[in-house]
Design an enzyme around this catalytic site. Sequence first.
Site, PDB file in Angstrom:
ATOM      1  N   LYS A   1      71.175  84.285 132.026  1.00  0.00           N
ATOM      2  CA  LYS A   1      72.026  85.161 132.853  1.00  0.00           C
ATOM      3  C   LYS A   1      73.036  85.931 132.014  1.00  0.00           C
ATOM      4  O   LYS A   1      73.384  85.530 130.908  1.00  0.00           O
ATOM      5  CB  LYS A   1      72.671  84.360 133.981  1.00  0.00           C
ATOM      6  CG  LYS A   1      71.601  84.086 135.058  1.00  0.00           C
ATOM      7  CD  LYS A   1      72.094  83.474 136.326  1.00  0.00           C
ATOM      8  CE  LYS A   1      70.888  83.331 137.271  1.00  0.00           C
ATOM      9  NZ  LYS A   1      71.149  82.420 138.382  1.00  0.00           N
TER      10      LYS A   1
ATOM     11  N   ARG B   1      67.520  74.912 136.227  1.00  0.00           N
ATOM     12  CA  ARG B   1      66.500  75.927 136.537  1.00  0.00           C
ATOM     13  C   ARG B   1      66.419  76.882 135.357  1.00  0.00           C
ATOM     14  O   ARG B   1      67.389  77.608 135.093  1.00  0.00           O
ATOM     15  CB  ARG B   1      66.899  76.647 137.831  1.00  0.00           C
ATOM     16  CG  ARG B   1      65.919  77.711 138.294  1.00  0.00           C
ATOM     17  CD  ARG B   1      66.450  78.389 139.573  1.00  0.00           C
ATOM     18  NE  ARG B   1      65.525  79.388 140.057  1.00  0.00           N
ATOM     19  CZ  ARG B   1      65.476  80.633 139.602  1.00  0.00           C
ATOM     20  NH1 ARG B   1      66.283  81.047 138.661  1.00  0.00           N
ATOM     21  NH2 ARG B   1      64.583  81.489 140.102  1.00  0.00           N
TER      22      ARG B   1
HETATM   23  N1  HH2 Z   1      68.916  82.426 140.293  1.00  0.00           N
HETATM   24  C1  HH2 Z   1      67.983  83.367 140.507  1.00  0.00           C
HETATM   25  C2  HH2 Z   1      67.016  83.217 141.500  1.00  0.00           C
HETATM   26  N2  HH2 Z   1      66.960  82.096 142.248  1.00  0.00           N
HETATM   27  N3  HH2 Z   1      67.826  79.967 142.794  1.00  0.00           N
HETATM   28  C3  HH2 Z   1      68.743  79.005 142.593  1.00  0.00           C
HETATM   29  N4  HH2 Z   1      68.711  77.883 143.329  1.00  0.00           N
HETATM   30  N5  HH2 Z   1      69.730  79.129 141.635  1.00  0.00           N
HETATM   31  C4  HH2 Z   1      69.828  80.229 140.844  1.00  0.00           C
HETATM   32  O1  HH2 Z   1      70.772  80.296 140.009  1.00  0.00           O
HETATM   33  C5  HH2 Z   1      68.885  81.283 141.041  1.00  0.00           C
HETATM   34  C6  HH2 Z   1      67.876  81.118 142.046  1.00  0.00           C
HETATM   35  C7  HH2 Z   1      68.011  84.600 139.667  1.00  0.00           C
HETATM   36  O2  HH2 Z   1      67.293  84.409 138.489  1.00  0.00           O
HETATM   37  P1  HH2 Z   1      65.774  84.836 138.277  1.00  0.00           P
HETATM   38  O3  HH2 Z   1      64.857  84.157 139.255  1.00  0.00           O
HETATM   39  O4  HH2 Z   1      65.419  84.608 136.858  1.00  0.00           O
HETATM   40  O5  HH2 Z   1      65.770  86.399 138.506  1.00  0.00           O
HETATM   41  P2  HH2 Z   1      65.440  87.342 139.755  1.00  0.00           P
HETATM   42  O6  HH2 Z   1      66.285  86.930 140.911  1.00  0.00           O
HETATM   43  O7  HH2 Z   1      65.805  88.709 139.230  1.00  0.00           O
HETATM   44  O8  HH2 Z   1      63.985  87.190 140.084  1.00  0.00           O
END
Ligand code: HH2
Length: 272
Positions: A216, A252
């Site tokens: 992040k 995660r």
């Molecule tokens: N962060 C993202 C998405 N889902 N779920 C939980 N429980 N906690 C988090 O911190 C979280 C999440 C965002 O990260 P990412 O999936 O890598 O990216 P994107 O939302 O752009 O697909």
Amino acid sequence: MIAIEERFPAPAVMGIVNVTPDSFSDGGVHLDPDAAVATARRMVADGAVLVDVGGESTRPGSDGVSVDEELRRVVPVLEQIAGELPVSIDTTKAAVARRALELGAVIVNDVTALRADPELVGVVADADAYLCLMHMQGAPRTMQDAPRYADVAAEVAAFLEERLAFAVAQGVPEERICLDPGIGFGKTAAHNFELVRRLDVLLALGRPILIGFSRKRSLGRIAGDLEATTGSVAASVAAAVACYERGASILRVHDVREHVEALAVARAVLVP
Ligand code: HH2
């Protein structure tokens, strides 16, 4: 069904498989179902105890996708892995969660903590699934414009306490639920780091904590790039170890092997 902390003891690594064209750090990499399936299998071989499959980006500034589009992205992946690997479905939509659970997913990960779709809580309760409730201030389109808190840890804890009580009242047993401060969801870098520093305030709610700090932007910014939109693997690993030391149970992450190795060392130091 056993409690979530027994099924996924700390430190548990959840691998991220974004089946999206636009996720902030891995957008487009896993849009092909076979690529997503191969990544999920590799993550489990590398030590992930869960793979979190998502078909909608929630990155800052993003718009949502339709139910049909989200199903079109995730179902071909879930059809291949959800009966074989421990799968979490990252969705805010009841229809997507229902299909994923039918195919064998075990956790519903809802970044809106059951605020987006009134039918989602019933889907989780009826399926005997595990549930992750995450804090977010605002909505992805605008959440990073001007996040503001008087006391970030107390406000996030109060929100999660209320959403936990709601889920339990709607029939999801408390021992199946974990809580997540929502790193980067309506928070400055200072808010994100304070939440980890004061994780005891969230742990007082009595539920396991899941944290997603991986790649992040706060990590890139603390490392000196004020325009960063992602953080490095090394910075992600450091954040995950700090989260685990403060009491987080499930991490995660995008880079599973590096996190599994680092967390095994952290555990060997912390647990006699
Ligand atoms: N962060 C993202 C998405 N889902 N779920 C939980 N429980 N906690 C988090 O911190 C979280 C999440 C965002 O990260 P990412 O999936 O890598 O990216 P994107 O939302 O752009 O697909």
